[in-house]
Design a protein around this motif. Structure first.
Motif, PDB file in Angstrom:
ATOM      1  N   LEU A   1      -1.618   8.970  -8.855  1.00 38.51           N
ATOM      2  CA  LEU A   1      -0.493   8.213  -8.281  1.00 38.51           C
ATOM      3  C   LEU A   1      -0.999   6.898  -7.686  1.00 38.51           C
ATOM      4  CD1 LEU A   1       2.424   7.948  -7.468  1.00 38.51           C
ATOM      5  CD2 LEU A   1       1.988   9.390  -5.475  1.00 38.51           C
ATOM      6  N   LEU A   2      -2.130   6.998  -6.992  1.00 36.86           N
ATOM      7  CA  LEU A   2      -2.703   5.785  -6.395  1.00 36.86           C
ATOM      8  C   LEU A   2      -3.091   4.807  -7.508  1.00 36.86           C
ATOM      9  CD1 LEU A   2      -3.590   4.539  -3.645  1.00 36.86           C
ATOM     10  CD2 LEU A   2      -5.889   5.282  -4.249  1.00 36.86           C
TER      11      LEU A   2
ATOM     12  N   LYS B   1       0.853  -1.185   0.000  1.00 36.53           N
ATOM     13  CA  LYS B   1       0.000   0.000   0.000  1.00 36.53           C
ATOM     14  C   LYS B   1       0.891   1.239   0.000  1.00 36.53           C
ATOM     15  CE  LYS B   1      -3.729   0.907   2.332  1.00 36.53           C
ATOM     16  NZ  LYS B   1      -4.662   1.078   3.454  1.00 36.53           N
ATOM     17  N   CYS B   2       0.551   2.092  -0.929  1.00 35.37           N
ATOM     18  CA  CYS B   2       1.341   3.300  -1.136  1.00 35.37           C
ATOM     19  C   CYS B   2       1.382   4.153   0.122  1.00 35.37           C
ATOM     20  CB  CYS B   2       0.680   4.111  -2.254  1.00 35.37           C
ATOM     21  SG  CYS B   2       1.889   4.761  -3.395  1.00 35.37           S
TER      22      CYS B   2
ATOM     23  N   LEU C   1       0.464  13.577  -1.097  1.00 39.42           N
ATOM     24  CA  LEU C   1       1.852  13.799  -1.514  1.00 39.42           C
ATOM     25  C   LEU C   1       1.842  14.786  -2.675  1.00 39.42           C
ATOM     26  CD1 LEU C   1       3.921  10.510  -1.991  1.00 39.42           C
ATOM     27  CD2 LEU C   1       4.391  12.479  -0.522  1.00 39.42           C
TER      28      LEU C   1
ATOM     29  N   PHE D   1     -11.012   2.701   1.338  1.00 42.31           N
ATOM     30  CA  PHE D   1     -10.545   3.887   0.619  1.00 42.31           C
ATOM     31  C   PHE D   1     -10.095   3.514  -0.786  1.00 42.31           C
ATOM     32  CE2 PHE D   1      -8.612   7.649  -0.687  1.00 42.31           C
ATOM     33  CZ  PHE D   1      -7.324   7.379  -1.130  1.00 42.31           C
ATOM     34  N   GLN D   2      -9.348   2.416  -0.919  1.00 41.31           N
ATOM     35  CA  GLN D   2      -8.865   2.043  -2.257  1.00 41.31           C
ATOM     36  C   GLN D   2     -10.034   1.700  -3.177  1.00 41.31           C
ATOM     37  OE1 GLN D   2      -5.815  -0.951  -2.109  1.00 41.31           O
ATOM     38  NE2 GLN D   2      -4.282   0.469  -1.270  1.00 41.31           N
TER      39      GLN D   2
ATOM     40  N   ILE E   1      -3.780  12.146  -3.417  1.00 37.57           N
ATOM     41  CA  ILE E   1      -4.346  11.525  -2.196  1.00 37.57           C
ATOM     42  C   ILE E   1      -3.868  10.074  -2.138  1.00 37.57           C
ATOM     43  CG2 ILE E   1      -6.477  10.822  -1.048  1.00 37.57           C
ATOM     44  CD1 ILE E   1      -7.899  13.084  -2.561  1.00 37.57           C
ATOM     45  N   LEU E   2      -3.296   9.682  -1.026  1.00 40.49           N
ATOM     46  CA  LEU E   2      -2.808   8.294  -0.916  1.00 40.49           C
ATOM     47  C   LEU E   2      -3.629   7.469   0.067  1.00 40.49           C
ATOM     48  CD1 LEU E   2       1.041   8.849  -1.190  1.00 40.49           C
ATOM     49  CD2 LEU E   2      -0.597   8.158  -2.937  1.00 40.49           C
ATOM     50  N   ASP E   3      -4.272   8.157   1.025  1.00 42.31           N
ATOM     51  CA  ASP E   3      -5.168   7.387   1.895  1.00 42.31           C
ATOM     52  C   ASP E   3      -6.166   8.381   2.504  1.00 42.31           C
ATOM     53  OD1 ASP E   3      -6.366   5.281   3.113  1.00 42.31           O
ATOM     54  OD2 ASP E   3      -4.748   4.840   4.536  1.00 42.31           O
TER      55      ASP E   3
ATOM     56  N   GLU F   1      -6.413  13.753  -8.687  1.00 41.96           N
ATOM     57  CA  GLU F   1      -5.747  13.691  -7.361  1.00 41.96           C
ATOM     58  C   GLU F   1      -5.439  12.251  -6.971  1.00 41.96           C
ATOM     59  OE1 GLU F   1      -8.555  15.505  -4.747  1.00 41.96           O
ATOM     60  OE2 GLU F   1      -7.465  17.404  -4.719  1.00 41.96           O
ATOM     61  N   LEU F   2      -5.895  11.307  -7.827  1.00 39.21           N
ATOM     62  CA  LEU F   2      -5.730   9.896  -7.456  1.00 39.21           C
ATOM     63  C   LEU F   2      -4.874   9.162  -8.487  1.00 39.21           C
ATOM     64  CD1 LEU F   2      -9.490   9.401  -6.474  1.00 39.21           C
ATOM     65  CD2 LEU F   2      -7.555   9.395  -4.876  1.00 39.21           C
TER      66      LEU F   2
ATOM     67  N   CYS G   1       6.409   3.145  -3.365  1.00 40.51           N
ATOM     68  CA  CYS G   1       5.366   3.941  -4.021  1.00 40.51           C
ATOM     69  C   CYS G   1       6.058   4.644  -5.190  1.00 40.51           C
ATOM     70  CB  CYS G   1       4.792   4.950  -3.028  1.00 40.51           C
ATOM     71  SG  CYS G   1       3.164   5.519  -3.555  1.00 40.51           S
TER      72      CYS G   1
ATOM     73  N   THR H   1      -7.401  -3.220  -1.255  1.00 36.31           N
ATOM     74  CA  THR H   1      -7.269  -3.815   0.079  1.00 36.31           C
ATOM     75  C   THR H   1      -7.905  -2.950   1.165  1.00 36.31           C
ATOM     76  OG1 THR H   1      -5.173  -2.659   0.288  1.00 36.31           O
ATOM     77  CG2 THR H   1      -5.077  -4.946  -0.513  1.00 36.31           C
TER      78      THR H   1
ATOM     79  N   SER I   1      -0.147   2.959  -8.616  1.00 37.70           N
ATOM     80  CA  SER I   1       0.339   1.914  -7.685  1.00 37.70           C
ATOM     81  C   SER I   1      -0.633   0.738  -7.633  1.00 37.70           C
ATOM     82  CB  SER I   1       0.525   2.510  -6.294  1.00 37.70           C
ATOM     83  OG  SER I   1      -0.744   2.733  -5.724  1.00 37.70           O
ATOM     84  N   LEU I   2      -1.921   0.992  -7.863  1.00 34.95           N
ATOM     85  CA  LEU I   2      -2.890  -0.116  -7.835  1.00 34.95           C
ATOM     86  C   LEU I   2      -2.918  -0.861  -9.176  1.00 34.95           C
ATOM     87  CD1 LEU I   2      -5.898   1.616  -6.013  1.00 34.95           C
ATOM     88  CD2 LEU I   2      -4.441  -0.205  -5.108  1.00 34.95           C
TER      89      LEU I   2
END
Lengths: 308, 175, 308
Positions: free
Chosen positions: B50-51, A1-2, A80, B145-146, A88-90, B47-48, A28, B142, B54-55
């Motif tokens: 980067l996430l 998880k990032c 970040l 939020f994701q 937004i990462l979490d 805004e997401l 990440c 997981t 990674s996903l």
């Protein structure tokens, strides 16, 4: 998880502090070595944490404390800077409110048609948090100092402040102990306990009144009299009851005059001493007696004309 | 401007129904985006990004439907595979939250039904591959939020995918 | 068991024959050797059977045939004379009615708010018997000659003549085959089959109309004109639609005049050719177009005054 947020508690006291930490894992990808972690609360602008440090395993961790968290609900974002947009990462949902107050004004009524005991209470001020109310009870004896079998918790339907204990859980003619428990994430409170026999709190419906034709009576009717009959509410016929009649002239606004005590049923009742040919309004109510009970409400009015 | 379509005779009813299905899915997608924004304050896919990286959330290509050289069989096939991919992604997001489930389920059903419409048209034109495509491995979400962030990204990708598809369908429907 | 009734069938055609036999076991104590078995139908007087015989094992068996059983429901009693009162030894419930007729007038509507396909039918005359109706369907293609996946049976709630197939069982934009099956103890009947795409039977709600202030328009308003706007029913915005407007003077009872075809939405629409300063009533309805669909009902009336 990032990115991963950990918070001191998802639910806190309104106005109290909240501490959160966010860790950004090294894998990440696309990140420079020392990324700056930013925090955003709801729609407020981003702000850096109180402290950011690099952990032995290479992850970056930022910690922030919100001293007075004054929202009943808000999202806390760990972000970040990446290109020109914070990423937004979490996200963590924060909720705040108050522990429950002691539920008050607990009262119960036994319903003879549904055969259930319905209790209601005052839930107290809004806690801003999901708060569960449960009506708890156990069978007892005498003055409720002993606990016999416990009774299944009665859980009100979505947020109502009353609950009905079905007949099969009730031991009629014996005392039981009843109270309400209020519970949310910040605490649990119990109401004061009631000690009652369901049959002593029966909700009586008023009796049924009807007029009688004076001329149909055996003896010739006296002038200035009213002829009526009444019988108790059918489901309560098995209960000895005492009743009260009240009457007032239909016009002239004189106050009610009460006639009591009266039996729970009468198929021929003569009430005299009235001016002749005058229309009177009559109502009646009954109460379980001599055993304890609540008065029924007054019956619908009966308009009667006194004999000539 | 889109290039010349080759000779495949696409029935008008297919083009009209497909255009309506695209609009229906876009409306459903917009509802999901509104709910994700209103309920979770996740309003901007950018805004997401980067996430999303990674996903490993994939985007479906529609290169054969591009304006330069519209290749109809390839375009239909990519349209079907894309819809099939987004159907899988939306299924992977199931259980995001009770508030979103009805809208998410409806969106996933509408995408699945549109994929069937395209596949059956390819069968009628005898250009359908022998075997239905199998779903590629889906990203694993997981945390709640994701799944919510995934919902924002997948719906955003789906909307732009459908925008392109809609332009091709409109072009093909022109007399 | 002292007495035991066996019947040809617990459910028979109304007016048809019923045959029953009753056996009285020997160990039915306190009985004389040759007890006479009597039959009672409902509250009718007792009657002997058509034939009574003694079986090898000593039991007595009486048989009776009711040629025309005309009750929709009745109890058949097997009795013995014992002392001065006939004694009931066994009881069988007989029911009679008719096999179901073919369900007719099957029609379906797709509801865009509940996203379900609701079909209704005419169940036909009362069969006097518990009759189960089931809405059956399967996915198909083209002109419904092939059967693709079948769809879960839709069982209406307690005796209703409609059933709603939920969205998750529907394949929109493809044809499906739908029919109704009626079944009771005396038979099963199927309705004729419908072949339809749910989206072709959408129930459209009327558009929303609103008045526009003529003075707010860019160009000065012409006399004898009406200014209005409209937009389609929100859940149907994704459907291309065609609409129809009708208008009539508020007074004077002149008939409606129709204006068609109109687009499904217009934010500024001018309708001229009317006498000035006259109040008109307007209504609008829409239909999916060019794809198939049903007309919406007419919208609520809009009262508009033509410009001076």
């Amino acid at each position: 998880k990032c990115g991963h947020i950990r918070i001191s508690a998802p639910i806190v006291h309104l106005g109290g502090p909240v501490t959160a930490s966010c860790t950004i894992s090294q894998n990440c990808s696309h990140l420079d070595l020392e990324p700056q972690i930013l925090w955003r609360l709801g729609e407020e602008p981003e702000q850096p944490g109180d402290r950011q440090q690099r952990l032995p395993d290479g992850t970056q961790e930022s910690t922030i404390t919100l001293l007075h968290f004054n929202h009943t609900q808000a999202f806390l974002f760990c972000c970040l800077q990446w290109g020109n947009r914070p990423q937004i990462l979490d996200q963590a949902e924060l909720r705040a409110g108050y522990p429950p107050t002691v539920p008050s004004n607990l009262s119960c009524i036994m319903n003879l048609t549904t055969n259930s005991l319905t209790c209601q209470w005052d839930p107290g001020p809004d806690t801003h948090l999901p708060t569960n109310f449960t009506l708890k009870s156990f069978k007892s004896r005498g003055d409720c100092q002993t606990q016999e079998d416990s009774i299944l918790d009665c859980v009100p339907e979505n947020g109502q402040s009353y609950c009905s204990i079905p007949r099969k859980h009730l031991l009629l003619y014996q005392n039981m102990v009843i109270w309400v428990q209020a519970e949310n994430a910040l605490g649990t409170r119990q109401s004061t306990q009631l000690c009652l026999d369901p049959m002593d709190v029966v909700k009586l419906e008023p009796p049924t009144l009807w007029t009688l034709d004076p001329s149909s009576q055996a003896s010739p009717p006296h002038p200035g009299c009213l002829w009526l009959g009444w019988e108790p509410w059918k489901p309560s016929v098995f209960m000895n009851q005492e009743c009260e009649l009240r009457h007032q002239p239909q016009r002239g606004g004189a106050s009610w005059v009460q006639v009591a005590p009266l039996p729970s049923s009468a198929y021929q009742y003569e009430l005299c001493g009235f001016p002749p040919a005058t229309v009177y309004t009559l109502q009646m109510r009954c109460i379980r007696s001599p055993l304890p009970g609540h008065w029924s409400s007054w019956s619908p009015s009966l308009e009667l004309r006194t004999t000539e | 401007p889109l290039g010349p379509a080759n000779s495949l005779p696409l029935p008008r009813s297919f083009l009209l129904k497909s255009s309506e299905q695209v609009r229906k899915i876009q409306a459903q997608g917009a509802m999901l985006q509104e709910k994700l924004c209103a309920t979770y304050k996740l309003c901007h896919p950018e805004e997401l990004a980067l996430l999303g990286h990674s996903l490993g959330i994939p985007r479906a290509p529609l290169s054969s439907c591009s304006s330069q050289a519209l290749q109809l069989t390839g375009c239909l096939s990519q349209l079907h595979r894309g819809l099939f991919l987004y159907q899988g992604l939306l299924q992977a997001l199931a259980g995001t939250s009770p508030e979103l489930s009805p809208t998410l389920d409806m969106l996933q059903l509408d995408v699945a039904n549109f994929a069937t419409t395209v596949w059956q048209q390819m069968e009628d034109l005898e250009v359908a591959p022998a075997v239905q495509p199998t779903q590629s491995t889906m990203p694993t979400f997981t945390s709640d939020f994701q799944r919510r962030a995934g919902g924002v990204l997948v719906t955003s990708h789906l909307q732009s995918f459908l925008g392109l598809a809609y332009r091709v369908l409109r072009y093909l429907a022109e007399p």
